[in-house]
Design an enzyme around this catalytic site. Structure first.
Site, PDB file in Angstrom:
ATOM      1  N   CYS A  90       5.874   5.513   5.004  1.00  8.65           N
ATOM      2  CA  CYS A  90       5.409   4.678   3.944  1.00  8.65           C
ATOM      3  C   CYS A  90       6.507   4.638   3.046  1.00  8.65           C
ATOM      4  O   CYS A  90       6.699   5.331   2.697  1.00  8.65           O
ATOM      5  CB  CYS A  90       4.443   3.875   3.440  1.00  8.65           C
ATOM      6  SG  CYS A  90       3.817   2.389   1.625  1.00  8.65           S
ATOM      7  N   HIS A 132       0.507  -2.544   9.216  1.00  7.43           N
ATOM      8  CA  HIS A 132       0.732  -1.842   7.726  1.00  7.43           C
ATOM      9  C   HIS A 132       1.034  -2.680   6.153  1.00  7.43           C
ATOM     10  O   HIS A 132       0.135  -2.580   5.550  1.00  7.43           O
ATOM     11  CB  HIS A 132       2.280  -0.503   8.275  1.00  7.43           C
ATOM     12  CG  HIS A 132       2.374   0.266   7.000  1.00  7.43           C
ATOM     13  ND1 HIS A 132       2.129   1.203   7.181  1.00  7.43           N
ATOM     14  CD2 HIS A 132       3.571  -0.368   5.313  1.00  7.43           C
ATOM     15  CE1 HIS A 132       2.805   1.513   6.350  1.00  7.43           C
ATOM     16  NE2 HIS A 132       3.338   0.769   5.239  1.00  7.43           N
ATOM     17  N   GLU A 133       1.933  -3.377   6.881  1.00  6.78           N
ATOM     18  CA  GLU A 133       2.051  -5.054   5.430  1.00  6.78           C
ATOM     19  C   GLU A 133       0.923  -5.888   5.234  1.00  6.78           C
ATOM     20  O   GLU A 133       1.004  -5.978   3.814  1.00  6.78           O
ATOM     21  CB  GLU A 133       3.550  -5.669   6.315  1.00  6.78           C
ATOM     22  CG  GLU A 133       4.561  -4.820   6.455  1.00  6.78           C
ATOM     23  CD  GLU A 133       4.959  -3.788   6.486  1.00  6.78           C
ATOM     24  OE1 GLU A 133       4.931  -3.537   4.126  1.00  6.78           O
ATOM     25  OE2 GLU A 133       5.529  -2.784   5.970  1.00  6.78           O
ATOM     26  N   HIS A 136      -0.002  -3.491   3.052  1.00  8.67           N
ATOM     27  CA  HIS A 136      -0.436  -3.723   1.590  1.00  8.67           C
ATOM     28  C   HIS A 136      -1.099  -5.071   0.755  1.00  8.67           C
ATOM     29  O   HIS A 136      -1.515  -4.800  -0.529  1.00  8.67           O
ATOM     30  CB  HIS A 136       0.935  -3.521   2.054  1.00  8.67           C
ATOM     31  CG  HIS A 136       1.736  -2.342   1.438  1.00  8.67           C
ATOM     32  ND1 HIS A 136       1.153  -1.123   0.801  1.00  8.67           N
ATOM     33  CD2 HIS A 136       2.753  -2.069   2.550  1.00  8.67           C
ATOM     34  CE1 HIS A 136       1.950  -0.310   1.001  1.00  8.67           C
ATOM     35  NE2 HIS A 136       3.001  -0.741   1.934  1.00  8.67           N
TER      36      HIS A 136
HETATM   37 ZN    ZN Z   1       4.231   0.775   3.484  1.00  9.06          ZN
END
Ligand code: ZN
Length: 162
Positions: A90, A132-133, A136
């Site tokens: 990341c 992953h995004e 976030h």
């Molecule tokens: Zn990230």
């Protein structure tokens, strides 16, 4: 238009869920420009708005020479029997990589700057990036998803980082 500074783990903005985009105005347009410019660098696969200090629900990606963005992304489908367990990293946790279980396939729905529905989907690295995004934008980090023993090791490394 600017390449924006990336916020690093420990910054509360990374733990704050992003708000949906309700009006597509100049602020949103310039956010998208910044997301696209900031992700357009060697070694960058994806970038969520809160990583550059925005509270709006948007991310960009840079996978297989294709750069794109989506507003108000939501995961609408994941493969529930096929997984991948490769290392994940990341930009907000620089220099560290840990094996992270993700679905092999992911499908995201959202809108573009014209307010039109868009679908983003993929397998492998693209699916990993989408998961992953979206994490976030929900105020999560991939570190939260690590297997217990790996997570202990990761948290030690993160403490040395910040
Ligand atoms: Zn990230």
């Amino acid at each position: 238009m600017a390449i924006r500074e990336i916020r690093i783990v420990g910054d509360p903005v990374l733990r704050t869920p992003c708000d949906p985009v309700t009006t597509i105005d100049e602020r949103v347009r310039s956010l998208v420009t910044d997301l696209l410019e900031t992700v357009d660098m060697e070694g960058r696969a994806g970038l969520a708005a809160n990583q550059i200090g925005s509270n709006l629900r948007a991310f960009s990606w840079n996978i297989d020479d294709e750069i794109g963005y989506v507003l108000n992304p939501e995961i609408v489908a994941l493969s529930d029997e096929e997984y991948q367990d490769d290392d994940e990293g990341c930009l907000s946790v620089p220099g560290l990589w840990f094996p992270t279980r993700r679905s092999w396939y992911a499908r995201v729905e959202g809108i573009d700057l014209d307010g039109k529905p868009v679908v983003v989907e993929g397998t492998g690295l693209m699916a990993r990036c989408l998961q992953h995004e979206v994490d976030h934008l929900d105020g999560k980090l991939y570190l939260d998803r690590l297997e217990r023993s790996v997570r202990k090791k990761a948290m030690r490394a993160v403490r040395e980082l910040v």
